[in-house]
Design a protein around this motif. Structure first.
Motif, PDB file in Angstrom:
ATOM      1  N   ASP A  52      39.407  -0.876   9.019  1.00 59.23           N
ATOM      2  CA  ASP A  52      38.276  -0.228   8.331  1.00 59.23           C
ATOM      3  C   ASP A  52      38.752   0.909   7.432  1.00 59.23           C
ATOM      4  O   ASP A  52      38.145   1.984   7.375  1.00 59.23           O
ATOM      5  CB  ASP A  52      37.261   0.289   9.351  1.00 59.23           C
ATOM      6  CG  ASP A  52      36.500  -0.822  10.032  1.00 59.23           C
ATOM      7  OD1 ASP A  52      36.512  -1.947   9.508  1.00 59.23           O
ATOM      8  OD2 ASP A  52      35.898  -0.573  11.099  1.00 59.23           O
ATOM      9  N   ARG A 101      39.090  -5.675   9.055  1.00 57.26           N
ATOM     10  CA  ARG A 101      37.723  -5.155   8.994  1.00 57.26           C
ATOM     11  C   ARG A 101      37.032  -5.473  10.310  1.00 57.26           C
ATOM     12  O   ARG A 101      37.087  -6.622  10.791  1.00 57.26           O
ATOM     13  CB  ARG A 101      36.956  -5.792   7.829  1.00 57.26           C
ATOM     14  CG  ARG A 101      37.552  -5.532   6.473  1.00 57.26           C
ATOM     15  CD  ARG A 101      36.787  -6.265   5.381  1.00 57.26           C
ATOM     16  NE  ARG A 101      36.805  -7.713   5.567  1.00 57.26           N
ATOM     17  CZ  ARG A 101      37.805  -8.492   5.198  1.00 57.26           C
ATOM     18  NH1 ARG A 101      38.890  -7.961   4.654  1.00 57.26           N
ATOM     19  NH2 ARG A 101      37.743  -9.796   5.377  1.00 57.26           N
ATOM     20  N   SER A 102      36.403  -4.480  10.889  1.00 55.71           N
ATOM     21  CA  SER A 102      35.674  -4.720  12.134  1.00 55.71           C
ATOM     22  C   SER A 102      34.417  -5.539  11.851  1.00 55.71           C
ATOM     23  O   SER A 102      33.858  -5.520  10.755  1.00 55.71           O
ATOM     24  CB  SER A 102      35.321  -3.403  12.819  1.00 55.71           C
ATOM     25  OG  SER A 102      34.503  -2.610  11.988  1.00 55.71           O
ATOM     26  N   ARG A 127      30.719  -6.911  11.629  1.00 47.71           N
ATOM     27  CA  ARG A 127      29.421  -6.288  11.371  1.00 47.71           C
ATOM     28  C   ARG A 127      28.454  -6.681  12.490  1.00 47.71           C
ATOM     29  O   ARG A 127      28.259  -7.868  12.751  1.00 47.71           O
ATOM     30  CB  ARG A 127      28.870  -6.733  10.025  1.00 47.71           C
ATOM     31  CG  ARG A 127      27.476  -6.194   9.724  1.00 47.71           C
ATOM     32  CD  ARG A 127      27.012  -6.638   8.364  1.00 47.71           C
ATOM     33  NE  ARG A 127      27.849  -6.104   7.301  1.00 47.71           N
ATOM     34  CZ  ARG A 127      27.662  -6.360   6.010  1.00 47.71           C
ATOM     35  NH1 ARG A 127      26.667  -7.154   5.629  1.00 47.71           N
ATOM     36  NH2 ARG A 127      28.472  -5.830   5.108  1.00 47.71           N
ATOM     37  N   LYS A 136      32.021   1.707  17.325  1.00 52.89           N
ATOM     38  CA  LYS A 136      31.563   2.183  16.022  1.00 52.89           C
ATOM     39  C   LYS A 136      30.046   2.168  15.964  1.00 52.89           C
ATOM     40  O   LYS A 136      29.382   1.368  16.636  1.00 52.89           O
ATOM     41  CB  LYS A 136      32.148   1.355  14.882  1.00 52.89           C
ATOM     42  CG  LYS A 136      31.503   0.000  14.660  1.00 52.89           C
ATOM     43  CD  LYS A 136      32.000  -0.619  13.356  1.00 52.89           C
ATOM     44  CE  LYS A 136      31.319  -1.948  13.058  1.00 52.89           C
ATOM     45  NZ  LYS A 136      31.759  -2.517  11.770  1.00 52.89           N
ATOM     46  N   THR A 175      26.983   2.382  12.871  1.00 53.50           N
ATOM     47  CA  THR A 175      26.794   2.256  11.426  1.00 53.50           C
ATOM     48  C   THR A 175      25.351   2.563  11.043  1.00 53.50           C
ATOM     49  O   THR A 175      24.425   2.381  11.841  1.00 53.50           O
ATOM     50  CB  THR A 175      27.147   0.833  10.950  1.00 53.50           C
ATOM     51  OG1 THR A 175      26.285  -0.116  11.606  1.00 53.50           O
ATOM     52  CG2 THR A 175      28.595   0.500  11.266  1.00 53.50           C
ATOM     53  N   GLN A 189      33.777   5.637  13.710  1.00 49.82           N
ATOM     54  CA  GLN A 189      34.608   4.752  14.512  1.00 49.82           C
ATOM     55  C   GLN A 189      35.524   5.551  15.427  1.00 49.82           C
ATOM     56  O   GLN A 189      35.985   6.650  15.073  1.00 49.82           O
ATOM     57  CB  GLN A 189      35.475   3.849  13.619  1.00 49.82           C
ATOM     58  CG  GLN A 189      34.714   2.812  12.844  1.00 49.82           C
ATOM     59  CD  GLN A 189      34.353   3.267  11.440  1.00 49.82           C
ATOM     60  OE1 GLN A 189      34.245   4.448  11.179  1.00 49.82           O
ATOM     61  NE2 GLN A 189      34.167   2.324  10.542  1.00 49.82           N
ATOM     62  N   THR A 228      33.402   6.849   7.798  1.00 54.55           N
ATOM     63  CA  THR A 228      33.418   6.175   6.496  1.00 54.55           C
ATOM     64  C   THR A 228      32.073   6.377   5.816  1.00 54.55           C
ATOM     65  O   THR A 228      31.025   6.241   6.432  1.00 54.55           O
ATOM     66  CB  THR A 228      33.691   4.658   6.652  1.00 54.55           C
ATOM     67  OG1 THR A 228      32.735   4.085   7.554  1.00 54.55           O
ATOM     68  CG2 THR A 228      35.096   4.419   7.192  1.00 54.55           C
TER      69      THR A 228
END
Length: 358
Positions: A47, A98-99, A101, A162, A164, A175, A205
């Protein structure tokens, strides 16, 4: 789905990378090399954050498993050459992960494999989402079942989480990644090793879509990598003992920002920079003791030889880059740019021009 379908000893994300062209690795190790280069010339990110020594069981050849749970990875990009100015001065490859979604709704699952057990939970609604993964390894149980006489008891675990938030023109994420290893090993001759490793990061982020094709990602972060190794070595020939204590701690604080501006259907300009503060503490001690004839007449005593070293290197690391991608033709794209890197702890300044065609 592709990652899960690749045959491997365990569901380790790094072992799947070893199946790609130009990449090689050992049967029992997660560390890999690209076109013969050393592993430290591979840039690994999750990420957007750079990861250092992301391995479990480092005492066995440098790392048997990665600290990244394959179930949290939503995708990865592996570049084995020709990467542009925004990826630093690594010479072998760039591995971007990339983690996953989180999907709408709530889910939780538990699974167990030959190396570890996993608890995974995720959920999301229109605005918020979360993903949590916790793994506990039981390599010590496997070793005991396979070879009960071997005194080797490695233990490890890792946690990734994480949260979001999706706004109209902004996406926010928080994260956390933490991994821990402990273990001990005793050989038949009495030599003994105790070790403990820690590897943790926390970062934010912020993706801002400012219109006119301009997207800016800002990423502040903190990381801490620890290593504590104690060894006792015995030599029966001269009745000597050697005690070694090696403690290393590295902390890093930083912020990076990357901008991508697609101001024309055939032109994309990227620019950004990173500012990082690093500090390490190295404490090393070795003590030798041996039985010695002190006067040469049969009167024995113990003599000692001590070595103690402690250093605390620290300093700044900063970088800036500018890169432009231009589609010259439907089947031909040019990427031209450059970057500047500076490290105060080594007094290095490096200018790197880049040019590529694909």
């Amino acid at each position: 789905a592709e990652i899960k379908a690749i045959p491997a000893v365990t569901d380790d994300i790094f072992r799947t990378v070893e199946r790609l062209p130009g990449v090689s690795g050992g049967d029992f190790l997660a560390r890999f090399t690209v076109r013969g280069g050393d592993y430290d010339q591979v840039l690994v990110t999750l990420d957007g954050l750079e990861l250092f020594e992301p391995f479990h069981l480092k005492d066995l050849g440098g790392g048997v498993l990665s600290i990244i749970d394959a179930e949290v990875v939503g995708g990865l990009d592996m570049m084995t050459g020709g990467f542009s100015a925004d990826f630093g001065n690594r010479q072998s490859a760039v591995l971007q992960m990339r983690s996953r979604r989180p999907e709408e709704g709530m889910r939780a699952s538990f699974s167990a494999g030959i190396m570890n057990a996993r608890l995974l939970a995720d959920g999301a609604n229109e605005k918020w989402g979360f993903l949590v993964s916790a793994r506990q390894g039981y390599a010590d149980i496997m070793v005991e079942k396979i070879d009960p006489e071997r005194d080797f008891n490695p233990e490890y675990y890792d946690i990734f989480g994480k949260v979001t938030y999706n706004g109209d023109n902004h996406q926010l994420g928080a994260q956390v990644l933490w991994a821990s290893d402990t273990g001990g090993f005793t050989q038949v001759d009495g030599d003994h090793l105790e070790s403990a490793y820690g590897n943790g990061y926390t970062w934010l982020t912020w993706d801002a879509m400012l219109g006119s094709g301009l997207v800016i990602r800002t990423l502040p972060y903190y990381g801490r990598i620890t290593s504590d190794r104690e060894a006792t070595l015995f030599n029966a020939e001269d009745s000597s003992d050697e005690l070694v204590d090696d403690i290393r701690t590295t902390s890093l604080y930083g912020v990076k920002s990357d901008a991508k501006w697609q101001w024309h259907e055939k032109h994309i300009t990227r620019f950004g920079g990173e500012l990082r503060w690093l500090k390490s503490d190295y404490d090393y001690r070795r003590q030798d003791s041996r039985l010695t004839d002190l006067v040469g007449a049969g009167r024995f005593g113990v003599t000692y030889d001590d070595v103690a070293i402690g250093v605390t290197p620290e300093g700044w690391q900063n970088s800036f880059y500018l890169s432009h991608k231009w589609r010259l033709h439907d089947k031909l794209t040019a990427d031209i740019g450059g970057r500047f890197d500076r490290q105060t702890y080594t007094s290095d300044e490096v200018w790197s021009p880049r040019a590529g065609l694909a």
